[in-house]
Design a protein around this motif. Structure first.
Motif, PDB file in Angstrom:
ATOM      1  N   THR A 214      -0.697   3.527  -9.129  1.00 48.88           N
ATOM      2  CA  THR A 214      -1.537   4.479  -8.815  1.00 48.88           C
ATOM      3  C   THR A 214      -1.857   5.508 -10.170  1.00 48.88           C
ATOM      4  O   THR A 214      -1.013   5.498 -11.126  1.00 48.88           O
ATOM      5  CB  THR A 214      -0.853   5.638  -7.702  1.00 48.88           C
ATOM      6  OG1 THR A 214      -1.746   6.653  -7.479  1.00 48.88           O
ATOM      7  CG2 THR A 214       0.439   6.111  -8.190  1.00 48.88           C
ATOM      8  N   ASP A 215      -2.879   6.172 -10.104  1.00 46.57           N
ATOM      9  CA  ASP A 215      -3.349   6.819 -11.088  1.00 46.57           C
ATOM     10  C   ASP A 215      -2.461   8.123 -11.160  1.00 46.57           C
ATOM     11  O   ASP A 215      -1.573   8.291 -10.559  1.00 46.57           O
ATOM     12  CB  ASP A 215      -4.776   7.234 -11.114  1.00 46.57           C
ATOM     13  CG  ASP A 215      -5.119   8.081  -9.743  1.00 46.57           C
ATOM     14  OD1 ASP A 215      -4.241   8.337  -9.161  1.00 46.57           O
ATOM     15  OD2 ASP A 215      -6.335   8.360  -9.659  1.00 46.57           O
TER      16      ASP A 215
ATOM     17  N   ASN B 193       3.634   7.706 -10.445  1.00 50.33           N
ATOM     18  CA  ASN B 193       3.670   6.644 -11.219  1.00 50.33           C
ATOM     19  C   ASN B 193       4.667   6.820 -12.101  1.00 50.33           C
ATOM     20  O   ASN B 193       4.625   5.881 -13.169  1.00 50.33           O
ATOM     21  CB  ASN B 193       2.414   6.084 -11.538  1.00 50.33           C
ATOM     22  CG  ASN B 193       1.670   7.174 -12.547  1.00 50.33           C
ATOM     23  OD1 ASN B 193       2.511   8.002 -12.883  1.00 50.33           O
ATOM     24  ND2 ASN B 193       0.332   7.363 -12.877  1.00 50.33           N
TER      25      ASN B 193
ATOM     26  N   THR C  17       0.883  -1.213  -0.135  1.00 52.41           N
ATOM     27  CA  THR C  17       0.025   0.003  -0.014  1.00 52.41           C
ATOM     28  C   THR C  17       0.812   1.333   0.045  1.00 52.41           C
ATOM     29  O   THR C  17       1.864   1.258   0.746  1.00 52.41           O
ATOM     30  CB  THR C  17      -0.958   0.147   1.415  1.00 52.41           C
ATOM     31  OG1 THR C  17      -1.378   1.355   1.409  1.00 52.41           O
ATOM     32  CG2 THR C  17       0.125  -0.379   2.600  1.00 52.41           C
ATOM     33  N   VAL C  18       0.230   2.177  -0.636  1.00 54.19           N
ATOM     34  CA  VAL C  18       1.047   3.602  -0.660  1.00 54.19           C
ATOM     35  C   VAL C  18       0.938   4.195   0.951  1.00 54.19           C
ATOM     36  O   VAL C  18       1.906   5.317   1.175  1.00 54.19           O
ATOM     37  CB  VAL C  18       0.580   4.687  -1.705  1.00 54.19           C
ATOM     38  CG1 VAL C  18       0.732   3.999  -2.918  1.00 54.19           C
ATOM     39  CG2 VAL C  18      -0.979   4.879  -0.940  1.00 54.19           C
TER      40      VAL C  18
ATOM     41  N   ASN D  48      -4.565   9.635  -3.961  1.00 49.03           N
ATOM     42  CA  ASN D  48      -4.238   8.719  -5.106  1.00 49.03           C
ATOM     43  C   ASN D  48      -5.361   7.622  -5.240  1.00 49.03           C
ATOM     44  O   ASN D  48      -5.785   7.162  -4.121  1.00 49.03           O
ATOM     45  CB  ASN D  48      -2.800   8.406  -5.305  1.00 49.03           C
ATOM     46  CG  ASN D  48      -1.985   9.282  -5.892  1.00 49.03           C
ATOM     47  OD1 ASN D  48      -1.440  10.024  -4.937  1.00 49.03           O
ATOM     48  ND2 ASN D  48      -1.727   9.289  -7.173  1.00 49.03           N
ATOM     49  N   ARG D  49      -5.739   7.046  -6.246  1.00 46.86           N
ATOM     50  CA  ARG D  49      -6.641   6.030  -6.574  1.00 46.86           C
ATOM     51  C   ARG D  49      -5.872   5.216  -7.669  1.00 46.86           C
ATOM     52  O   ARG D  49      -5.161   5.534  -8.295  1.00 46.86           O
ATOM     53  CB  ARG D  49      -7.827   6.564  -7.084  1.00 46.86           C
ATOM     54  CG  ARG D  49      -8.508   7.533  -5.839  1.00 46.86           C
ATOM     55  CD  ARG D  49      -9.709   8.478  -6.605  1.00 46.86           C
ATOM     56  NE  ARG D  49     -10.011   9.321  -5.568  1.00 46.86           N
ATOM     57  CZ  ARG D  49      -9.210  10.637  -5.303  1.00 46.86           C
ATOM     58  NH1 ARG D  49      -8.378  10.748  -5.960  1.00 46.86           N
ATOM     59  NH2 ARG D  49      -9.436  11.315  -4.463  1.00 46.86           N
ATOM     60  N   ILE D  50      -6.806   3.912  -7.733  1.00 46.15           N
ATOM     61  CA  ILE D  50      -6.199   3.210  -8.872  1.00 46.15           C
ATOM     62  C   ILE D  50      -7.479   2.207  -9.236  1.00 46.15           C
ATOM     63  O   ILE D  50      -8.168   1.647  -8.136  1.00 46.15           O
ATOM     64  CB  ILE D  50      -5.076   2.081  -8.526  1.00 46.15           C
ATOM     65  CG1 ILE D  50      -4.553   1.251  -9.610  1.00 46.15           C
ATOM     66  CG2 ILE D  50      -5.222   1.401  -7.177  1.00 46.15           C
ATOM     67  CD1 ILE D  50      -4.006   2.151 -10.574  1.00 46.15           C
TER      68      ILE D  50
ATOM     69  N   PRO E  52      -3.612  12.792  -8.224  1.00 46.11           N
ATOM     70  CA  PRO E  52      -4.173  12.860  -6.774  1.00 46.11           C
ATOM     71  C   PRO E  52      -5.034  13.988  -6.856  1.00 46.11           C
ATOM     72  O   PRO E  52      -4.970  15.068  -7.311  1.00 46.11           O
ATOM     73  CB  PRO E  52      -2.781  13.046  -6.202  1.00 46.11           C
ATOM     74  CG  PRO E  52      -1.755  13.437  -6.938  1.00 46.11           C
ATOM     75  CD  PRO E  52      -2.072  12.886  -8.425  1.00 46.11           C
TER      76      PRO E  52
ATOM     77  N   ALA F 256      -2.501   2.374  -4.436  1.00 43.26           N
ATOM     78  CA  ALA F 256      -3.413   3.507  -3.925  1.00 43.26           C
ATOM     79  C   ALA F 256      -4.698   2.926  -3.703  1.00 43.26           C
ATOM     80  O   ALA F 256      -5.007   1.733  -3.636  1.00 43.26           O
ATOM     81  CB  ALA F 256      -3.233   4.538  -4.821  1.00 43.26           C
TER      82      ALA F 256
ATOM     83  N   ASN G  95       5.054   1.809  -7.647  1.00 42.35           N
ATOM     84  CA  ASN G  95       3.806   2.794  -7.296  1.00 42.35           C
ATOM     85  C   ASN G  95       2.632   2.252  -8.322  1.00 42.35           C
ATOM     86  O   ASN G  95       2.974   2.423  -9.582  1.00 42.35           O
ATOM     87  CB  ASN G  95       3.960   4.144  -7.242  1.00 42.35           C
ATOM     88  CG  ASN G  95       4.826   4.592  -5.812  1.00 42.35           C
ATOM     89  OD1 ASN G  95       4.899   3.822  -4.804  1.00 42.35           O
ATOM     90  ND2 ASN G  95       5.675   5.685  -6.130  1.00 42.35           N
TER      91      ASN G  95
END
Length: 291
Positions: free
Chosen positions: A212-213, A261, A105-106, A186-188, A216, A157, A210
Motif C-alpha cells: 500500500t502507498d 507499509n 486485500t487490506v 489507501n491505494r497502490i 491514506p 490496497a 501490506n
C-alpha cells in the motif's frame, strides 16, 4: 530459467508478469477467455485457459516447471481453487516451487474507524469476500509452513494504474466526489504491486506484507487532483448517505482504516509511486493514464 506461473493474470497479475519478465523470468498466466489470452500473449506472458475448476493437462504441465507462483484468483464460497476437494496436493502440482505469493486485500482488517493497522493487527473481516480471503490466506500460509517454502501473502490496497484511474474517470464523466466524514482509503499503483512481488520473491521472503502507498486519504481528494491535472471543474460533492451505490461499493465505505507499509519499507523496498499525487502526475505527463 526461472519460471513464474500467475494464476489469474488480470490487472495485477499482468503487471507482476511484466515485472518478472523484465528480471529474466519466463512467465505464464491463466485466464478464463480466449480474448484475454491474446492480450497476455502480446505482453510476452504465455496464456493458459483456466476457469478455476479442474486443472487441465496444459496447466498441470506448466505447474510442474514453475519455480515461482502467484495466486490471484478470488476464492469464492468454495474456497481457494487450489485447495478444493479433489485437487491434488500443491507439493505434487508444484514440485519445483521455490517461492509463492498470494494476492489478498487490506479488507481482511475490517473497520478500525480510521486508526492505523499493520501486519500484526488482529483480523476482523466484515464482508463475506474478506472472510473468504482470510481462509485462503491461512491455507497458503499453512502450505508454506508444512512445505518449508517461503509463501508471501500480499495484502493489497485499492489498485489503480494505466487505464484504471481517476484521470480516466474524469474524462469518461464517471468521477464522483462521495463525501463521508473522516473516511480514508489507501491505494497502490499496479506497477508497485509487480515490483513488491519481485522484491519478496528474489529475497525468498514469506509471511504477511501490506502492499500500500504511504498516504491514506479521503477519496474525494483524489478526484479533485485528477480534475486539477486535466484543467477541469471539480465535480460536486455528493453526500455518501444519499448516493446511489451498488452494495459492493457501499460496503467499501463501511471500512475505515489507515494501513501501514512500514514492514515492507523496513525490509528495503522503495515505492516508485508513494502517493496518489505523484502517481497521477506521472500518469498524466506520460500520457499512459488512458491505458
Amino acid at each position: 530459467m526461472k519460471h513464474l506461473l500467475i494464476l489469474g493474470a488480470g490487472f495485477s497479475g499482468k503487471a507482476i508478469g511484466e515485472t518478472f519478465r523484465a528480471a529474466g523470468f519466463s512467465v505464464s498466466g491463466t485466464t478464463r477467455s480466449a480474448e484475454k489470452a491474446e492480450s497476455l500473449r502480446e505482453c510476452g506472458i504465455e496464456p493458459i485457459l483456466y476457469d478455476g475448476g479442474a486443472i487441465s493437462e496444459a496447466l498441470a504441465a506448466d505447474m510442474k516447471r514453475a519455480t515461482h507462483a502467484v495466486q490471484s484468483i478470488a476464492p469464492g464460497k468454495d474456497g481457494d481453487p487450489l485447495f478444493r476437494a479433489g485437487t491434488p496436493a500443491l507439493s505434487t502440482l508444484l514440485p519445483e516451487l521455490e517461492w509463492a505469493g498470494y494476492l489478498s486485500t487490506v479488507g481482511v482488517y475490517g473497520d478500525h474507524k480510521g486508526s492505523w493497522v499493520d501486519e500484526e493487527t488482529a483480523l476482523n473481516p466484515v464482508s463475506a469476500r474478506s472472510v473468504e480471503r482470510v481462509e485462503a490466506e491461512n491455507r497458503w500460509l499453512g502450505f508454506g509452513r508444512a512445505s518449508g517454502l517461503p509463501v508471501a501473502v500480499l495484502r493489497l490496497a485499492g489498485i489503480y494504474g494505466p487505464g484504471r484511474n481517476a484521470l480516466r474517470n474524469m474524462e469518461e464523466g464517471t468521477a464522483r466526489r462521495l463525501i463521508k466524514k473522516d473516511q480514508v482509503f489507501n491505494r497502490i499503483r499496479v506497477e508497485d504491486i509487480g515490483r513488491a512481488a519481485l522484491f519478496l520473491a528474489e529475497r525468498h521472503l514469506g509471511g504477511v506484507w501490506n502492499i500500500t502507498d504511504d498516504e491514506p486519504g479521503p477519496p474525494q481528494d483524489v478526484v479533485a487532483e485528477a480534475a486539477r491535472l486535466l484543467g477541469r471543474p471539480i465535480p460536486p460533492d455528493i453526500p455518501f448517505e444519499t448516493a446511489e451505490l451498488s452494495p459492493m461499493a457501499r460496503s467499501f465505505y463501511g471500512e475505515n482504516k489507515r494501513v501501514s507499509n512500514a514492514k515492507l519499507k523496513a525490509a528495503g523496498f522503495r515505492f516508485r509511486f508513494p502517493n496518489y499525487r505523484q502517481s497521477l502526475a506521472e500518469l498524466f505527463l506520460s500520457g499512459r493514464w488512458r491505458g
